[in-house]
Design an enzyme around this catalytic site. Sequence first.
Site, PDB file in Angstrom:
ATOM      1  CD  GLU A   1      -7.374  10.198  -7.823  1.00 53.02           C
ATOM      2  OE1 GLU A   1      -6.255   9.831  -8.197  1.00 53.02           O
ATOM      3  OE2 GLU A   1      -8.252  10.614  -8.610  1.00 53.02           O
TER       4      GLU A   1
ATOM      5  CB  VAL B   1       5.949   2.100  -3.074  1.00 53.51           C
ATOM      6  CG1 VAL B   1       7.417   1.997  -3.488  1.00 53.51           C
ATOM      7  CG2 VAL B   1       5.778   1.777  -1.596  1.00 53.51           C
TER       8      VAL B   1
ATOM      9  CE  LYS C   1      -5.231   4.857  -2.014  1.00 59.97           C
ATOM     10  NZ  LYS C   1      -3.757   4.974  -1.972  1.00 59.97           N
TER      11      LYS C   1
ATOM     12  NE  ARG D   1      -8.153   7.528 -10.297  1.00 59.98           N
ATOM     13  CZ  ARG D   1      -7.073   6.760 -10.178  1.00 59.98           C
ATOM     14  NH1 ARG D   1      -6.951   5.669 -10.906  1.00 59.98           N
ATOM     15  NH2 ARG D   1      -6.135   7.069  -9.313  1.00 59.98           N
TER      16      ARG D   1
END
Length: 327
Positions: free
Chosen positions: A257, A170, A129, A254
Site C-alpha cells: 500500500e 473508484v 498502482k 498494509r
Amino acid sequence: MLTDKTILITGGTGSFGKSFTRYVLTNYQPKKIIIYSRDEFKQWAMADEFKGYEEKLRFFIGDVRDLERLKRACEGVDYIIHAAALKQVPSCEYNPNEAIKTNIHGAMNVIDAALDCGVHKVVALSTDKAVNPVNLYGGTKLVSDKLFVAANAYVGSKDLCFAIVRYGNVAGSRGSIIPVFDKIIKEGGRQLPITDCRMTRFWISLTEGIELVIKALAEAKGGETFISKIPSFKVTDLAEAMLPGYQLKEIGIRPGEKLHEIMVTTEDSATTYEYDKHFIVYPQMTWNNRQQPDLSGRKVEEGFSYSSDNNKEWLSVEDIRERLRKL
C-alpha cells in the site's frame, strides 16, 4: 461516435463493464455490445439486469488468456475496452503466476486479437498502482501499459490505435475504503481503522471514469495515457464525513500500500500535456505520424508530478458528505 458500432468489453460483468454498458445504451445507439468474461453466473445475472436490451447485448464466455477464443469474439468489433484483470493485491502476491497470465499475457492476447481482427481502437484500463509499483499487481499493470503503448508500433497502415486510461480506486467500489467503513458503521461500530493518518487519495466516480474512457475513444491517436483532473481527500476527512466524532484506530500501512496515489511521475513530465479537465502522458517513442500531441494543451513544467498529496483541488468533509449521498 459509438452509434452503430460494435464494442467488446473484456471483464464486462464487473462494476465498470456494467456501468459502461448502461451508459452507452442510454446515450448512444450501438450496433452491439459484447460482454467477454469467464463467469457464466455473472453473465446470467447481467443479462437479467439488462432485460429489454437483448438485441444489443451478446454474452461471450471466454478468458483473455485464450487467444483463439478472444479472436472469435473480436470478429466484426470496432472498439475494445480492456477491463479484465486480477486486481486484489494480496491475491496477486500469493498467486503471481496467475496475475502474470491474466494481466500480462491477457494484454498481449487482446493486442494480437485487435491487430488480426480489424478492430479500430483499443482502450485499456490502467491504475495508479502501475505508477512506481510497489506490489505485483502494480508491476503487472505497468507491463500491460507498456505493451499497449508499444502495440502502436505494429499497426502499420491499419486504421487502429491503442491507448490507456489511468485512475485509482473508484469511490464506493469494492476495492475502496468506503464499503469497509460503511459495514463497520452499519454494525454499530464507532472505531474506524485507518492505515496511516497522513494518507490521501483521489476521488473519482464511476461515471467520471466512464467519461474518460469515452474521451480516449474519441481522441486517442495512439499510445496516450489519459488521466482525469480530480480532487483529493484525506482519509481521516472521509472517516469524519461518514461517522462524525469517530474513534481513530491507526493500524499501519498494509503490505503493497502507498501513502498517496500518483498518476503522473516527474519522469513522465517530459511528455505530459495539461488540458482543462485532464492530462495526457504521450509516449516517449512514436512509430507513426498519427502519434502527435494535441497542441491545444500546455506542456507541463519539467519535474511536474500529479499525486493525491500535491493536488490543487481538495474535498472538505462537507464536500465528501455531499458526494457520498450521490453514490
